[in-house]
Scaffold this motif. Structure first.
Motif, short mmCIF file in Angstrom:
data_model
loop_
_atom_site.label_atom_id
_atom_site.label_comp_id
_atom_site.label_asym_id
_atom_site.label_seq_id
_atom_site.Cartn_x
_atom_site.Cartn_y
_atom_site.Cartn_z
N ASP A 90 -40.39 11.31 -23.64
CA ASP A 90 -41.79 11.53 -24.01
C ASP A 90 -42.22 12.94 -23.64
O ASP A 90 -42.88 13.64 -24.44
CB ASP A 90 -42.68 10.50 -23.32
N PHE A 91 -41.87 13.39 -22.44
CA PHE A 91 -42.25 14.73 -22.00
C PHE A 91 -41.61 15.79 -22.89
O PHE A 91 -42.29 16.71 -23.36
CB PHE A 91 -41.83 14.95 -20.55
N GLY A 145 -40.11 14.18 -9.47
CA GLY A 145 -39.66 15.03 -10.58
C GLY A 145 -38.17 14.99 -10.78
O GLY A 145 -37.68 15.18 -11.90
N ASP A 146 -37.42 14.74 -9.71
CA ASP A 146 -35.96 14.68 -9.83
C ASP A 146 -35.50 13.57 -10.76
O ASP A 146 -34.50 13.72 -11.47
CB ASP A 146 -35.33 14.45 -8.45
N TYR A 147 -36.21 12.45 -10.73
CA TYR A 147 -35.68 11.26 -11.37
C TYR A 147 -36.52 10.63 -12.47
O TYR A 147 -35.97 10.04 -13.40
CB TYR A 147 -35.43 10.19 -10.30
N PHE A 148 -37.85 10.70 -12.37
CA PHE A 148 -38.60 9.69 -13.10
C PHE A 148 -39.81 10.17 -13.88
O PHE A 148 -40.15 9.58 -14.90
CB PHE A 148 -39.06 8.62 -12.09
N ALA A 149 -40.48 11.22 -13.42
CA ALA A 149 -41.77 11.58 -14.03
C ALA A 149 -41.63 11.99 -15.48
O ALA A 149 -42.44 11.61 -16.33
CB ALA A 149 -42.43 12.70 -13.23
N GLY A 150 -40.59 12.79 -15.80
CA GLY A 150 -40.40 13.23 -17.18
C GLY A 150 -39.99 14.68 -17.33
O GLY A 150 -39.10 14.99 -18.12
#
Length: 431
Positions: free
Chosen positions: A90-91, A354-359
């Protein structure tokens, strides 16, 4: 941690490991062998360096291997991977650039054509470790860009397989070409191709010093993403910051590598003392204490600024890979930040988010290069072509200017190429 009064020079740059002469020569020989001997060389080096005897027919991961991996990965893990994938997609979907055209009054059409790369190779570190986030962050933007062929290479484990989570993640993304090949030989195979592995146009993804050197040496034959240095974090904090949060986030990067850098910049001496004590306390229970402690001792620091403007200037001079704004009004501070790979705002925006999940992508510029470079993004997997359609009127109006410009540079053939058209147009008018 060292508490240091802020001075004008706040750089904590570390020299990126360029390898020894022996390492560079070894990589050069590996690349030459793979270039000349193809699969045979890859087989040889896989056995030599990974301790696994694989024939070229076994390089490609089979559907049975992937199905078997799913049997050993729990459903909750798969759901987390899928949700992270969707967030990242999505990002990056918002980064897509479109081709464009514009028409001028004289009929000239100018524009830009955006085209995805044909093929991209993703290097994923292997062995005992599993890095599903590396796969997500490198594959998803390539897919969003429209790259049709995405190839993944990773060094095999001692039993000749790849890690189960690595295989599941790649399959969840739809990657069909997954090869049990790593090291410099894997990079060379992607760059030059072998009987089994067709060459690609760009190679992305992290690796050890031999992988980094191989990427350097094949650059020009293919594109590469970057040669990244050790990880780094800077936390900009005021007196309102929670010391335990700051310390935990500093250690989250320190555990990566003895050369990782973890820095607090603050205008509060009280916070500096509290964070220093927290780091010492939290270190004691870390599984990777030795690595984190070496990082903190050699490349960790707390800078105490005399003013808030001085603290901001220090952050911009450091140009960190990761920057956390642990301040009372982070959105007010954000416009003052000029140089950082990724910026995390507020006490709940811990760097691992931010490393894994936010996008957003976690492949970020290091060692001060955030002054002029950006995170890995969709644009890295595309190329642009300029479109020029000059009209008859435009060549008549501007032809003499163009030929004059060409003669300024001593390029007579350039000038004549335009003037032949002007002469033709003149003759046609006179007939």
């Amino acid at each position: 941690m060292r508490i240091i009064p802020l001075t004008k020079d706040v750089t904590l740059k570390r020299s990126i490991d360029q390898g020894t002469d022996a390492q560079r020569e070894a990589v050069r020989e590996i690349i030459t062998s793979v270039k000349n001997e193809g699969d045979q060389a890859v087989e040889l080096f896989t056995k030599k360096f990974d301790g696994v005897a694989l024939s070229s027919s076994q390089f490609l991961v089979s559907k049975d291997e992937i199905a078997s991996a799913y049997n050993r990965v729990d459903d909750k893990t798969i759901e987390i991977i899928r949700e992270a994938r969707d967030n990242i997609r999505d990002f990056h979907g918002r980064q897509v650039q479109q081709s464009w055209m514009t028409t001028k009054a004289d009929g000239t059409i100018l524009g830009q054509k955006v085209t995805p790369l044909d093929a991209v190779g993703v290097y994923v570190p292997g062995g005992r470790a599993a890095y599903p986030s590396t796969i997500l962050m490198n594959v998803v933007p390539a897919q969003v860009a429209g790259v049709e062929r995405i190839v993944m290479v990773s060094p095999p484990q001692k039993d000749g397989t790849l890690n189960d989570v690595v295989l599941v993640t790649a399959n969840e993304l739809g990657v069909e070409e997954i090869y049990k090949v790593g090291g410099a030989q894997g990079v060379a195979a992607l760059a030059y191709g072998t009987e089994t592995i067709a060459p690609v146009d760009k190679i992305v993804g992290p690796g050890n010093i031999y992988v980094a050197l191989a990427k350097q040496q094949v650059f020009g034959t293919v594109a590469i993403d970057m040669i990244a240095g050790p990880s780094e974090i800077v936390v900009l904090a005021d007196a309102t910051a929670e010391p335990s949060y700051v310390a935990a986030d500093l250690l989250s990067q320190a555990e990566h590598d003895p050369m990782a850098s973890a820095v607090l910049v603050t205008n509060s001496s009280k916070l500096a003392e509290a964070v220093s004590e927290e780091v010492a306390d939290q270190l004691q229970s870390l599984p990777k204490k030795d690595i984190a402690e070496a990082s903190i001792n050699d490349y960790g620091a707390i800078y105490v600024a005399d003013s808030w403007n001085e603290a901001i200037a220090a952050v911009n001079e450091l140009a960190p890979e990761h920057l956390e704004l642990m301040v009372e009004g982070p959105w007010d501070v954000l416009p003052q930040i000029r140089h950082a790979g990724a910026i995390f705002l507020g006490k709940y925006s811990s760097e691992p988010v931010g490393d894994y999940f936010a996008g957003p992508n976690h492949v970020l510029p290091t060692n001060g290069t955030a002054r002029f470079s950006s995170p890995l993004n969709v644009e890295d997997f595309t190329k642009k072509s300029s479109i020029i359609s000059y009209s008859k009127q435009a060549i008549e109006d501007n032809g003499k200017k163009i030929s004059a410009f060409a003669r300024l540079e001593g390029l007579e053939a350039h000038a004549r190429a335009v003037e032949y058209r002007l002469q033709t147009q003149s003759q046609q008018k006179n007939q």
